[in-house]
Design a protein around this motif. Structure first.
Motif, PDB file in Angstrom:
ATOM      1  N   LEU A  14       0.751  -1.112  -0.060  1.00 28.95           N
ATOM      2  CA  LEU A  14       0.124   0.067  -0.073  1.00 28.95           C
ATOM      3  C   LEU A  14       0.819   1.260  -0.168  1.00 28.95           C
ATOM      4  O   LEU A  14       1.603   1.435   0.927  1.00 28.95           O
ATOM      5  CB  LEU A  14      -0.933   0.027   1.283  1.00 28.95           C
ATOM      6  N   LEU A  15       0.674   2.150  -1.055  1.00 28.95           N
ATOM      7  CA  LEU A  15       1.533   3.332  -1.193  1.00 28.95           C
ATOM      8  C   LEU A  15       0.480   4.598  -0.916  1.00 28.95           C
ATOM      9  O   LEU A  15      -0.514   4.653  -1.420  1.00 28.95           O
ATOM     10  CB  LEU A  15       2.134   3.476  -2.518  1.00 28.95           C
ATOM     11  N   VAL A  16       0.820   5.291   0.115  1.00 31.25           N
ATOM     12  CA  VAL A  16       0.172   6.607   0.406  1.00 31.25           C
ATOM     13  C   VAL A  16       1.026   7.738   0.047  1.00 31.25           C
ATOM     14  O   VAL A  16       1.860   8.175   0.970  1.00 31.25           O
ATOM     15  CB  VAL A  16      -0.503   6.727   1.705  1.00 31.25           C
ATOM     16  N   GLU A  17       0.892   8.481  -0.919  1.00 30.03           N
ATOM     17  CA  GLU A  17       1.642   9.425  -1.320  1.00 30.03           C
ATOM     18  C   GLU A  17       0.713  10.425  -2.248  1.00 30.03           C
ATOM     19  O   GLU A  17       0.137  10.076  -3.280  1.00 30.03           O
ATOM     20  CB  GLU A  17       2.807   9.019  -2.329  1.00 30.03           C
ATOM     21  N   ASP A  18       0.531  11.912  -1.905  1.00 26.91           N
ATOM     22  CA  ASP A  18      -0.079  12.535  -2.644  1.00 26.91           C
ATOM     23  C   ASP A  18       0.567  13.222  -4.031  1.00 26.91           C
ATOM     24  O   ASP A  18      -0.154  13.585  -4.640  1.00 26.91           O
ATOM     25  CB  ASP A  18      -0.671  13.761  -1.586  1.00 26.91           C
ATOM     26  N   ASP A  19       1.822  12.935  -4.150  1.00 26.85           N
ATOM     27  CA  ASP A  19       2.567  13.469  -5.344  1.00 26.85           C
ATOM     28  C   ASP A  19       2.207  12.552  -6.382  1.00 26.85           C
ATOM     29  O   ASP A  19       2.949  11.295  -6.420  1.00 26.85           O
ATOM     30  CB  ASP A  19       3.924  13.773  -5.114  1.00 26.85           C
ATOM     31  N   ASP A  42      -4.291  10.418  -0.398  1.00 27.07           N
ATOM     32  CA  ASP A  42      -5.000  10.962   0.862  1.00 27.07           C
ATOM     33  C   ASP A  42      -4.909  10.134   2.154  1.00 27.07           C
ATOM     34  O   ASP A  42      -4.953   9.164   2.055  1.00 27.07           O
ATOM     35  CB  ASP A  42      -6.442  11.279   0.504  1.00 27.07           C
ATOM     36  N   GLY A  43      -4.315  10.996   3.147  1.00 30.32           N
ATOM     37  CA  GLY A  43      -4.253  10.068   4.344  1.00 30.32           C
ATOM     38  C   GLY A  43      -5.424   9.608   4.985  1.00 30.32           C
ATOM     39  O   GLY A  43      -4.907   8.305   5.326  1.00 30.32           O
ATOM     40  N   ARG A  44      -6.242   9.906   4.745  1.00 28.36           N
ATOM     41  CA  ARG A  44      -7.612   9.432   5.520  1.00 28.36           C
ATOM     42  C   ARG A  44      -8.066   8.220   4.581  1.00 28.36           C
ATOM     43  O   ARG A  44      -8.391   7.258   5.076  1.00 28.36           O
ATOM     44  CB  ARG A  44      -8.831  10.279   5.535  1.00 28.36           C
ATOM     45  N   GLU A  45      -7.921   8.292   3.176  1.00 20.75           N
ATOM     46  CA  GLU A  45      -8.365   7.290   2.285  1.00 20.75           C
ATOM     47  C   GLU A  45      -7.029   5.915   2.608  1.00 20.75           C
ATOM     48  O   GLU A  45      -7.495   4.886   2.633  1.00 20.75           O
ATOM     49  CB  GLU A  45      -8.108   7.552   0.981  1.00 20.75           C
ATOM     50  N   GLY A  46      -5.820   6.477   2.872  1.00 24.27           N
ATOM     51  CA  GLY A  46      -4.614   5.660   3.132  1.00 24.27           C
ATOM     52  C   GLY A  46      -5.100   4.702   4.430  1.00 24.27           C
ATOM     53  O   GLY A  46      -5.009   3.563   4.396  1.00 24.27           O
ATOM     54  N   LEU A  47      -5.517   5.418   5.525  1.00 22.62           N
ATOM     55  CA  LEU A  47      -5.809   4.919   6.709  1.00 22.62           C
ATOM     56  C   LEU A  47      -6.761   3.696   6.596  1.00 22.62           C
ATOM     57  O   LEU A  47      -6.736   2.765   7.295  1.00 22.62           O
ATOM     58  CB  LEU A  47      -6.352   6.041   7.931  1.00 22.62           C
ATOM     59  N   GLU A  48      -7.864   4.194   6.056  1.00 23.80           N
ATOM     60  CA  GLU A  48      -9.066   2.989   5.676  1.00 23.80           C
ATOM     61  C   GLU A  48      -8.464   1.863   4.753  1.00 23.80           C
ATOM     62  O   GLU A  48      -8.889   0.801   5.281  1.00 23.80           O
ATOM     63  CB  GLU A  48     -10.329   3.862   4.780  1.00 23.80           C
ATOM     64  N   SER A  49      -7.697   2.254   3.842  1.00 25.22           N
ATOM     65  CA  SER A  49      -7.184   1.195   3.171  1.00 25.22           C
ATOM     66  C   SER A  49      -6.362   0.235   3.842  1.00 25.22           C
ATOM     67  O   SER A  49      -6.104  -1.003   3.789  1.00 25.22           O
ATOM     68  CB  SER A  49      -6.239   1.789   1.826  1.00 25.22           C
ATOM     69  N   GLY A  66      -5.471  15.782   4.200  1.00 26.84           N
ATOM     70  CA  GLY A  66      -6.580  15.066   5.047  1.00 26.84           C
ATOM     71  C   GLY A  66      -6.071  14.353   6.201  1.00 26.84           C
ATOM     72  O   GLY A  66      -6.662  14.753   7.317  1.00 26.84           O
ATOM     73  N   LEU A  67      -4.950  13.787   6.193  1.00 28.43           N
ATOM     74  CA  LEU A  67      -4.284  13.269   7.573  1.00 28.43           C
ATOM     75  C   LEU A  67      -2.937  12.754   7.219  1.00 28.43           C
ATOM     76  O   LEU A  67      -2.417  12.290   6.241  1.00 28.43           O
ATOM     77  CB  LEU A  67      -5.068  11.880   7.991  1.00 28.43           C
ATOM     78  N   ASP A  68      -2.033  13.691   7.905  1.00 28.82           N
ATOM     79  CA  ASP A  68      -0.566  13.395   8.012  1.00 28.82           C
ATOM     80  C   ASP A  68       0.039  12.040   8.094  1.00 28.82           C
ATOM     81  O   ASP A  68      -0.858  11.462   8.857  1.00 28.82           O
ATOM     82  CB  ASP A  68       0.337  14.624   8.675  1.00 28.82           C
TER      83      ASP A  68
END
Length: 235
Positions: A14-19, A42-49, A66-68
């Protein structure tokens, strides 16, 4: 010079990266090694995933909408989620790296980075969380049980809440039950350090782990072997 290739089992990351450009390059590099990559921007989307599970490792940027990234990982750890985490960041200070590790990160990579280094670090942390087909699902020592899939620990049927680094430390001890493990072995296999950082990092984590695993239970499982190291013994 031939490109670096890593002979490791393919995993889902799982990669959480906004760029978007950075994430595209990372996905390309990981796909080239056979890995499957799910991307959130997005941080919140990443948290749920991450909560949904199914990933062997999490790569997360510290600065996210969204969430750092720090808050994301802290929330996962607070929920007992021990997925291995690699932080990506442009923040180069020692205090920034320490903050990331204290939040529950397993490793820390500063941008810009070389992709062979990214791949090596991802493979290192993912090996801690996912074993191959021949790997055991659970490790046991007396009334201590570790579930390697759910990343949970129980002693005497009661849950033992561990931080990510404590979990890896206990896993290494349990895999070497009945054998002495030295400080150098722990630094290499738990922290991926091939040198002595001249700190009490091993002793500090071991003390915390013993407090959680042994204190309040029938007998001690983790023993100090004076002048040598430590041993987990179930006799």
């Amino acid at each position: 010079m031939a490109p670096v290739r890593f002979l490791v089992a393919a995993v889902k990351i799982l990669l959480v990266e906004d760029d978007h450009e950075t994430s595209a390059h990372i996905v390309y590099a990981l796909n080239g090694e056979g890995h499957e990559v799910a991307v959130c921007h997005d941080g919140r989307e990443g948290l749920e995933s991450a909560r949904a599970g199914g990933h062997a490792a999490l790569i997360v940027d510290r600065m996210l909408p969204g969430l750092d990234g720090l808050s994301l990982v802290r929330q996962l750890r607070a929920e007992g989620n021990h997925i291995p985490v690699l932080f990506l960041t442009t923040m180069t200070g020692l205090s920034d790296r320490v903050e990331g590790l204290q939040a529950g990160g397993d490793d820390y990579l500063v941008k810009p980075f070389a992709f062979p280094e990214l791949l090596a670090r991802v493979h290192a942390i993912s090996r801690r969380g996912v074993g191959g087909d021949s790997e055991p699902i659970r490790l046991r020592a007396a009334d201590l049980e570790m579930d390697l899939i759910r990343r949970t620990v129980q002693r005497g049927g009661k849950p033992v809440e561990l931080q990510a680094q404590e979990f890896r430390l206990l896993e290494y001890l349990m895999r070497n039950m009945g054998r002495v493990v030295t400080r150098a072995m722990l630094l290499e296999h738990v922290w991926d350090l091939h040198f002595d950082p001249r700190t009490n990092i091993v002793e500090t984590h071991m003390s915390r782990l013993r407090g959680k695993v042994d204190r309040g239970h029938g007998g001690e499982l983790i023993h100090t072997v004076r002048g040598t190291g430590y041993m987990l013994r179930a006799d």
